[in-house]
Design a protein around this motif. Structure first.
Motif, PDB file in Angstrom:
ATOM      1  N   GLU A  10      35.597  33.923  49.401  1.00 26.74           N
ATOM      2  CA  GLU A  10      36.433  33.624  48.169  1.00 26.74           C
ATOM      3  C   GLU A  10      36.451  34.822  47.471  1.00 26.74           C
ATOM      4  OE1 GLU A  10      33.887  30.649  46.144  1.00 26.74           O
ATOM      5  OE2 GLU A  10      34.381  29.019  47.530  1.00 26.74           O
ATOM      6  N   SER A  11      35.728  35.872  47.527  1.00 27.51           N
ATOM      7  CA  SER A  11      36.248  37.130  46.753  1.00 27.51           C
ATOM      8  C   SER A  11      35.882  38.350  47.541  1.00 27.51           C
ATOM      9  CB  SER A  11      35.182  37.317  45.639  1.00 27.51           C
ATOM     10  OG  SER A  11      33.948  37.576  45.693  1.00 27.51           O
ATOM     11  N   GLY A  12      36.613  39.638  47.442  1.00 33.15           N
ATOM     12  CA  GLY A  12      36.350  40.506  48.166  1.00 33.15           C
ATOM     13  C   GLY A  12      36.690  42.020  47.629  1.00 33.15           C
ATOM     14  N   GLY A  13      36.241  42.834  48.201  1.00 29.87           N
ATOM     15  CA  GLY A  13      36.513  44.348  47.542  1.00 29.87           C
ATOM     16  C   GLY A  13      35.689  44.399  46.346  1.00 29.87           C
ATOM     17  N   TRP A  14      36.161  45.635  45.786  1.00 29.28           N
ATOM     18  CA  TRP A  14      35.303  46.201  44.601  1.00 29.28           C
ATOM     19  C   TRP A  14      36.133  47.254  44.059  1.00 29.28           C
ATOM     20  CZ3 TRP A  14      32.383  43.880  41.404  1.00 29.28           C
ATOM     21  CH2 TRP A  14      31.759  44.578  40.488  1.00 29.28           C
ATOM     22  N   GLN A  15      36.168  47.308  42.651  1.00 35.40           N
ATOM     23  CA  GLN A  15      36.715  48.600  41.939  1.00 35.40           C
ATOM     24  C   GLN A  15      36.106  48.735  40.806  1.00 35.40           C
ATOM     25  OE1 GLN A  15      40.804  47.565  40.756  1.00 35.40           O
ATOM     26  NE2 GLN A  15      40.300  45.467  40.794  1.00 35.40           N
ATOM     27  N   GLN A  16      35.826  49.872  40.365  1.00 34.00           N
ATOM     28  CA  GLN A  16      35.092  50.519  39.284  1.00 34.00           C
ATOM     29  C   GLN A  16      35.540  51.562  38.732  1.00 34.00           C
ATOM     30  OE1 GLN A  16      31.024  50.441  40.804  1.00 34.00           O
ATOM     31  NE2 GLN A  16      30.996  52.604  40.932  1.00 34.00           N
ATOM     32  N   ALA A  17      35.403  51.846  37.270  1.00 34.75           N
ATOM     33  CA  ALA A  17      35.624  53.112  36.743  1.00 34.75           C
ATOM     34  C   ALA A  17      34.671  53.341  35.512  1.00 34.75           C
ATOM     35  CB  ALA A  17      37.090  52.995  36.213  1.00 34.75           C
ATOM     36  N   MET A  43      34.664  45.217  39.042  1.00 38.11           N
ATOM     37  CA  MET A  43      35.049  43.733  39.135  1.00 38.11           C
ATOM     38  C   MET A  43      35.573  43.870  40.844  1.00 38.11           C
ATOM     39  SD  MET A  43      38.570  43.399  37.002  1.00 38.11           S
ATOM     40  CE  MET A  43      37.744  44.193  35.356  1.00 38.11           C
ATOM     41  N   PRO A  44      35.904  42.609  41.136  1.00 38.45           N
ATOM     42  CA  PRO A  44      36.362  42.495  42.542  1.00 38.45           C
ATOM     43  C   PRO A  44      37.706  42.826  42.617  1.00 38.45           C
ATOM     44  CG  PRO A  44      35.840  40.512  41.633  1.00 38.45           C
ATOM     45  CD  PRO A  44      35.495  41.164  40.651  1.00 38.45           C
ATOM     46  N   LEU A  45      38.397  42.941  43.837  1.00 35.23           N
ATOM     47  CA  LEU A  45      39.836  43.406  44.084  1.00 35.23           C
ATOM     48  C   LEU A  45      40.237  41.981  43.966  1.00 35.23           C
ATOM     49  CD1 LEU A  45      39.769  46.293  46.556  1.00 35.23           C
ATOM     50  CD2 LEU A  45      40.680  46.356  44.301  1.00 35.23           C
ATOM     51  N   ARG A  46      39.546  40.891  44.379  1.00 36.50           N
ATOM     52  CA  ARG A  46      40.238  39.370  44.500  1.00 36.50           C
ATOM     53  C   ARG A  46      39.048  38.635  44.432  1.00 36.50           C
ATOM     54  NH1 ARG A  46      39.485  36.249  48.908  1.00 36.50           N
ATOM     55  NH2 ARG A  46      38.711  38.121  50.261  1.00 36.50           N
ATOM     56  N   ASN A  47      39.216  37.481  43.640  1.00 35.00           N
ATOM     57  CA  ASN A  47      38.216  36.382  43.555  1.00 35.00           C
ATOM     58  C   ASN A  47      39.179  34.966  43.462  1.00 35.00           C
ATOM     59  OD1 ASN A  47      39.246  36.016  40.549  1.00 35.00           O
ATOM     60  ND2 ASN A  47      37.606  37.207  39.867  1.00 35.00           N
ATOM     61  N   VAL A  48      38.556  34.063  43.587  1.00 35.94           N
ATOM     62  CA  VAL A  48      39.183  32.703  43.526  1.00 35.94           C
ATOM     63  C   VAL A  48      39.905  32.505  42.264  1.00 35.94           C
ATOM     64  CG1 VAL A  48      38.673  30.321  43.508  1.00 35.94           C
ATOM     65  CG2 VAL A  48      37.676  31.558  44.996  1.00 35.94           C
ATOM     66  N   ALA A  49      39.371  32.616  41.195  1.00 32.86           N
ATOM     67  CA  ALA A  49      40.032  32.591  39.924  1.00 32.86           C
ATOM     68  C   ALA A  49      41.021  33.125  39.328  1.00 32.86           C
ATOM     69  CB  ALA A  49      38.761  32.568  38.715  1.00 32.86           C
ATOM     70  N   GLN A  50      41.111  34.516  39.548  1.00 29.27           N
ATOM     71  CA  GLN A  50      42.150  35.276  39.355  1.00 29.27           C
ATOM     72  C   GLN A  50      43.098  35.809  40.348  1.00 29.27           C
ATOM     73  OE1 GLN A  50      39.015  36.013  38.052  1.00 29.27           O
ATOM     74  NE2 GLN A  50      39.406  35.345  35.912  1.00 29.27           N
ATOM     75  N   GLY A  51      42.734  35.557  41.642  1.00 28.80           N
ATOM     76  CA  GLY A  51      43.577  36.093  42.714  1.00 28.80           C
ATOM     77  C   GLY A  51      43.165  37.607  42.964  1.00 28.80           C
ATOM     78  N   ARG A  98      32.378  39.379  32.191  1.00 28.57           N
ATOM     79  CA  ARG A  98      31.849  38.511  33.243  1.00 28.57           C
ATOM     80  C   ARG A  98      32.568  37.046  32.891  1.00 28.57           C
ATOM     81  NH1 ARG A  98      26.899  39.279  36.038  1.00 28.57           N
ATOM     82  NH2 ARG A  98      26.004  41.635  35.425  1.00 28.57           N
ATOM     83  N   LYS A  99      32.777  36.641  31.622  1.00 26.45           N
ATOM     84  CA  LYS A  99      33.498  35.827  31.315  1.00 26.45           C
ATOM     85  C   LYS A  99      34.932  35.682  31.540  1.00 26.45           C
ATOM     86  CE  LYS A  99      30.768  34.203  27.481  1.00 26.45           C
ATOM     87  NZ  LYS A  99      30.595  33.979  25.883  1.00 26.45           N
ATOM     88  N   ARG A 100      35.676  36.886  31.627  1.00 25.93           N
ATOM     89  CA  ARG A 100      37.037  37.073  31.783  1.00 25.93           C
ATOM     90  C   ARG A 100      37.353  37.225  33.317  1.00 25.93           C
ATOM     91  NH1 ARG A 100      40.236  40.078  27.938  1.00 25.93           N
ATOM     92  NH2 ARG A 100      41.905  39.998  29.229  1.00 25.93           N
ATOM     93  N   VAL A 101      36.515  37.807  34.081  1.00 23.06           N
ATOM     94  CA  VAL A 101      36.826  38.164  35.440  1.00 23.06           C
ATOM     95  C   VAL A 101      35.174  37.706  36.153  1.00 23.06           C
ATOM     96  CG1 VAL A 101      37.311  39.621  37.257  1.00 23.06           C
ATOM     97  CG2 VAL A 101      38.380  39.747  35.164  1.00 23.06           C
ATOM     98  N   ALA A 102      35.666  36.615  36.973  1.00 26.70           N
ATOM     99  CA  ALA A 102      34.444  36.278  37.772  1.00 26.70           C
ATOM    100  C   ALA A 102      33.921  37.339  38.654  1.00 26.70           C
ATOM    101  CB  ALA A 102      34.587  35.166  38.841  1.00 26.70           C
ATOM    102  N   GLY A 103      32.605  37.632  38.697  1.00 29.86           N
ATOM    103  CA  GLY A 103      31.949  38.795  39.534  1.00 29.86           C
ATOM    104  C   GLY A 103      32.058  40.000  39.031  1.00 29.86           C
ATOM    105  N   SER A 104      32.801  40.093  37.745  1.00 32.78           N
ATOM    106  CA  SER A 104      32.475  41.740  37.248  1.00 32.78           C
ATOM    107  C   SER A 104      31.183  41.940  36.490  1.00 32.78           C
ATOM    108  CB  SER A 104      33.645  41.711  36.262  1.00 32.78           C
ATOM    109  OG  SER A 104      33.811  40.705  35.060  1.00 32.78           O
ATOM    110  N   ARG A 105      31.246  43.195  36.012  1.00 28.63           N
ATOM    111  CA  ARG A 105      30.004  43.619  35.215  1.00 28.63           C
ATOM    112  C   ARG A 105      30.230  44.913  34.631  1.00 28.63           C
ATOM    113  NH1 ARG A 105      27.820  43.939  40.685  1.00 28.63           N
ATOM    114  NH2 ARG A 105      27.814  46.024  41.466  1.00 28.63           N
TER     115      ARG A 105
END
Length: 109
Positions: A10-17, A43-51, A98-105
């Motif tokens: 349902e989600s994949g990849g990861w990007q961070q700065a 945050m992920p590169l892709r998730n269900v909620a945001q694509g 976390r509220k804006r992007v599922a799987g982020s931190r």
């Protein structure tokens, strides 16, 4: 840093700065400046909620979250000590992201 999305699940990849946030507040008529210790937005590169979430979109969302969180923490206590401000800012940014992007931190080393 980026970890590629393998396209499965349902989600994949990861990007961070990582950034050091520069803070300015007015104390009566004089500005006060400081930096909060390094914080990492991830945050992920892709998730269900945001694509798909591009690096540009991730940066825009992270900057918006940081600006709103900073205002919220500062307004709650205009004379908050710098160290406590940075801890509360990180916590508020983490919760908001976390509220804006599922799987982020938002983390600190």
């Amino acid at each position: 840093m980026t970890i590629s999305d393998d396209g499965t699940g349902e989600s994949g990849g990861w990007q961070q700065a990582s950034v050091r946030l520069k803070i300015k507040r007015w104390v009566e008529v004089y500005p006060e400046f400081w930096e909060c210790p390094q914080m990492t937005f991830g945050m992920p590169l892709r998730n269900v909620a945001q694509g798909q979430i591009s690096a540009e979109e991730a940066a825009r969302i992270s900057a918006d979250v940081a600006s709103k969180a900073s205002r919220k923490v500062m307004r709650a206590n205009l004379t908050i000590p710098q160290g406590i401000y940075c801890v509360r800012l990180k916590d508020e940014m983490d919760m908001s992201l976390r509220k804006r992007v599922a799987g982020s931190r938002v983390t600190q080393p």
